[in-house]
Design a protein around this motif. Structure first.
Motif, mmCIF file in Angstrom:
data_model
loop_
_atom_site.group_PDB
_atom_site.id
_atom_site.type_symbol
_atom_site.label_atom_id
_atom_site.label_comp_id
_atom_site.label_asym_id
_atom_site.label_seq_id
_atom_site.Cartn_x
_atom_site.Cartn_y
_atom_site.Cartn_z
ATOM 1 N N THR A 260 0.840 -1.188 0.000
ATOM 2 C CA THR A 260 0.000 0.000 0.000
ATOM 3 C C THR A 260 0.878 1.242 0.000
ATOM 4 O OG1 THR A 260 -1.673 -1.177 1.280
ATOM 5 C CG2 THR A 260 -1.861 1.208 1.215
ATOM 6 N N PHE A 261 0.595 2.143 -0.930
ATOM 7 C CA PHE A 261 1.311 3.407 -1.044
ATOM 8 C C PHE A 261 0.436 4.502 -0.453
ATOM 9 C CE2 PHE A 261 1.930 7.315 -3.597
ATOM 10 C CZ PHE A 261 3.230 7.611 -3.240
ATOM 11 N N VAL A 262 1.027 5.319 0.447
ATOM 12 C CA VAL A 262 0.314 6.439 1.057
ATOM 13 C C VAL A 262 1.126 7.705 0.815
ATOM 14 C CG1 VAL A 262 -0.550 7.443 3.214
ATOM 15 C CG2 VAL A 262 -0.682 4.971 2.862
ATOM 16 N N GLN A 263 0.458 8.713 0.276
ATOM 17 C CA GLN A 263 1.083 10.025 0.081
ATOM 18 C C GLN A 263 0.148 11.065 0.670
ATOM 19 O OE1 GLN A 263 2.378 11.019 -3.918
ATOM 20 N NE2 GLN A 263 1.948 13.174 -3.568
ATOM 21 N N LEU A 264 0.720 12.024 1.416
ATOM 22 C CA LEU A 264 -0.090 13.094 1.974
ATOM 23 C C LEU A 264 0.755 14.335 2.226
ATOM 24 C CD1 LEU A 264 0.617 13.061 5.295
ATOM 25 C CD2 LEU A 264 -0.881 11.106 5.191
ATOM 26 N N ARG A 265 0.054 15.451 2.313
ATOM 27 C CA ARG A 265 0.656 16.731 2.676
ATOM 28 C C ARG A 265 0.077 17.102 4.028
ATOM 29 N NH1 ARG A 265 3.729 19.713 -0.723
ATOM 30 N NH2 ARG A 265 3.396 18.867 -2.765
ATOM 31 N N LEU A 266 0.957 17.328 4.994
ATOM 32 C CA LEU A 266 0.554 17.595 6.369
ATOM 33 C C LEU A 266 0.947 19.014 6.739
ATOM 34 C CD1 LEU A 266 -0.451 16.437 9.107
ATOM 35 C CD2 LEU A 266 1.892 15.712 9.533
ATOM 36 N N GLY A 267 -0.052 19.856 7.019
ATOM 37 C CA GLY A 267 0.196 21.213 7.480
ATOM 38 C C GLY A 267 0.353 21.197 8.991
ATOM 39 N N LEU A 268 1.388 21.850 9.491
ATOM 40 C CA LEU A 268 1.664 21.877 10.925
ATOM 41 C C LEU A 268 1.504 23.288 11.470
ATOM 42 C CD1 LEU A 268 4.900 19.692 10.949
ATOM 43 C CD2 LEU A 268 2.558 18.958 11.390
ATOM 44 N N ALA A 269 1.217 23.384 12.762
ATOM 45 C CA ALA A 269 1.111 24.672 13.443
ATOM 46 C C ALA A 269 1.937 24.604 14.723
ATOM 47 C CB ALA A 269 -0.344 24.988 13.770
ATOM 48 N N GLN A 270 2.698 25.656 14.990
ATOM 49 C CA GLN A 270 3.554 25.702 16.177
ATOM 50 C C GLN A 270 2.720 25.912 17.427
ATOM 51 O OE1 GLN A 270 6.951 28.307 15.860
ATOM 52 N NE2 GLN A 270 7.064 28.560 18.064
ATOM 53 N N THR A 271 3.076 25.213 18.513
ATOM 54 C CA THR A 271 2.388 25.384 19.789
ATOM 55 C C THR A 271 3.276 26.173 20.748
ATOM 56 O OG1 THR A 271 3.260 23.391 20.850
ATOM 57 C CG2 THR A 271 1.278 23.121 19.487
ATOM 58 N N SER A 272 2.726 26.454 21.914
ATOM 59 C CA SER A 272 3.453 27.219 22.925
ATOM 60 C C SER A 272 4.384 26.340 23.760
ATOM 61 C CB SER A 272 2.463 27.931 23.848
ATOM 62 O OG SER A 272 1.613 26.975 24.458
ATOM 63 N N CYS A 273 4.347 25.041 23.591
ATOM 64 C CA CYS A 273 5.162 24.133 24.400
ATOM 65 C C CYS A 273 6.533 23.900 23.764
ATOM 66 C CB CYS A 273 4.464 22.787 24.556
ATOM 67 S SG CYS A 273 2.978 22.868 25.546
ATOM 68 N N ARG A 274 7.547 23.959 24.608
ATOM 69 C CA ARG A 274 8.894 23.637 24.142
ATOM 70 C C ARG A 274 8.997 22.131 23.968
ATOM 71 N NH1 ARG A 274 11.908 27.090 22.965
ATOM 72 N NH2 ARG A 274 14.012 27.199 23.657
ATOM 73 N N LYS A 275 9.846 21.732 23.043
ATOM 74 C CA LYS A 275 10.006 20.311 22.712
ATOM 75 C C LYS A 275 10.522 19.514 23.908
ATOM 76 C CE LYS A 275 13.309 19.127 19.771
ATOM 77 N NZ LYS A 275 14.042 18.881 18.517
ATOM 78 N N ARG A 276 11.431 20.071 24.662
ATOM 79 C CA ARG A 276 12.059 19.350 25.771
ATOM 80 C C ARG A 276 11.403 19.630 27.124
ATOM 81 N NH1 ARG A 276 14.531 16.408 22.535
ATOM 82 N NH2 ARG A 276 16.391 17.064 21.431
ATOM 83 N N GLY A 277 10.417 20.500 27.187
ATOM 84 C CA GLY A 277 9.816 20.884 28.462
ATOM 85 C C GLY A 277 8.568 20.081 28.775
ATOM 86 N N PRO A 278 7.905 20.427 29.909
ATOM 87 C CA PRO A 278 6.647 19.760 30.252
ATOM 88 C C PRO A 278 5.575 20.112 29.212
ATOM 89 C CG PRO A 278 7.094 21.570 31.765
ATOM 90 C CD PRO A 278 8.292 21.437 30.878
ATOM 91 N N GLN A 279 4.742 19.140 28.899
ATOM 92 C CA GLN A 279 3.761 19.325 27.828
ATOM 93 C C GLN A 279 2.355 19.293 28.395
ATOM 94 O OE1 GLN A 279 4.842 16.185 25.194
ATOM 95 N NE2 GLN A 279 6.946 16.865 25.133
ATOM 96 N N ARG A 280 2.005 20.339 29.089
ATOM 97 C CA ARG A 280 0.660 20.405 29.688
ATOM 98 C C ARG A 280 -0.343 20.788 28.616
ATOM 99 N NH1 ARG A 280 3.790 23.248 33.479
ATOM 100 N NH2 ARG A 280 4.541 21.824 35.073
ATOM 101 N N GLN A 281 -0.802 22.008 28.654
ATOM 102 C CA GLN A 281 -1.783 22.469 27.674
ATOM 103 C C GLN A 281 -1.062 23.247 26.590
ATOM 104 O OE1 GLN A 281 -4.580 24.675 29.987
ATOM 105 N NE2 GLN A 281 -5.640 22.847 30.696
ATOM 106 N N CYS A 282 -0.781 22.577 25.520
ATOM 107 C CA CYS A 282 -0.058 23.199 24.410
ATOM 108 C C CYS A 282 -1.060 23.834 23.470
ATOM 109 C CB CYS A 282 0.765 22.154 23.654
ATOM 110 S SG CYS A 282 1.975 21.328 24.679
ATOM 111 N N ARG A 283 -1.100 25.139 23.450
ATOM 112 C CA ARG A 283 -2.020 25.836 22.558
ATOM 113 C C ARG A 283 -1.270 26.273 21.302
ATOM 114 N NH1 ARG A 283 -0.935 31.038 22.827
ATOM 115 N NH2 ARG A 283 0.108 31.871 24.648
ATOM 116 N N VAL A 284 -1.990 26.323 20.205
ATOM 117 C CA VAL A 284 -1.401 26.754 18.943
ATOM 118 C C VAL A 284 -1.140 28.249 19.026
ATOM 119 C CG1 VAL A 284 -1.849 27.056 16.475
ATOM 120 C CG2 VAL A 284 -2.476 24.934 17.608
#
Length: 162
Positions: free
Chosen positions: A62-86
């Motif tokens: 099975t071949f899958v191709q897609l385009r994924l749009g991303l949005a940055q959140t307020s959470c740092r990658k290495r920090g605690p991930q509580r309520q990450c809002r866009v």
């Protein structure tokens, strides 16, 4: 006010996820993991939109191709991930992903390709042509000459010296 802005986004993401096949959801998770693993990404990103979804089956998988749009959140990658809002008016990269899965009960990835960057970057003619060529190569994985080798497919014997 924050909840009234966040709720439509959460509902939109849930609606998008509900219409995805298991393989598409797996590709989205894998692309997010790949994107967050990059050294220049310091914040967490969420799925914003899914576009151009193609899912084709053939005897090789099975071949899958897609385009994924991303949005940055307020959470740092290495920090605690509580309520990450866009965070509005921040980076909104787009990722192109092409995956080829085998036909087993728990599909294994035969080949894959991702390219993430600003939307205008991915629209450049040279990059778009390279992406199309890479995705065609991924779709061909498992077909013909580059098929997966399984034990017993070929047998070679050598006679004992006389």
């Amino acid at each position: 006010l924050a909840v009234s802005l966040w709720l439509p986004l959460a509902l939109a993401v849930a609606a998008v996820a509900a219409g995805q096949s298991p393989l598409q959801r797996r590709v989205v998770r894998d692309v997010l993991e790949y994107f967050h693993g990059r050294s220049n990404v310091h914040f967490l990103f969420r799925e914003r939109e899914l576009d151009g979804v193609i899912e084709r089956e053939d005897p090789s998988g099975t071949f899958v191709q897609l385009r994924l749009g991303l949005a940055q959140t307020s959470c740092r990658k290495r920090g605690p991930q509580r309520q990450c809002r866009v965070v509005e008016n921040r980076r909104k990269p787009t990722c192109l992903a092409c995956y080829k899965f085998d036909t087993s009960d728990i599909p294994k990835v035969l080949d894959k390709y991702h390219n993430c960057g600003p939307a205008h970057h991915l629209a450049a003619k040279e990059i778009r042509q390279r992406d199309e060529a890479e995705c065609r190569a991924v779709e061909e994985a498992g077909k013909g000459g580059d098929a997966l080798y399984l034990p017993g497919m070929f047998a070679f014997s050598r006679g004992l010296p006389a």
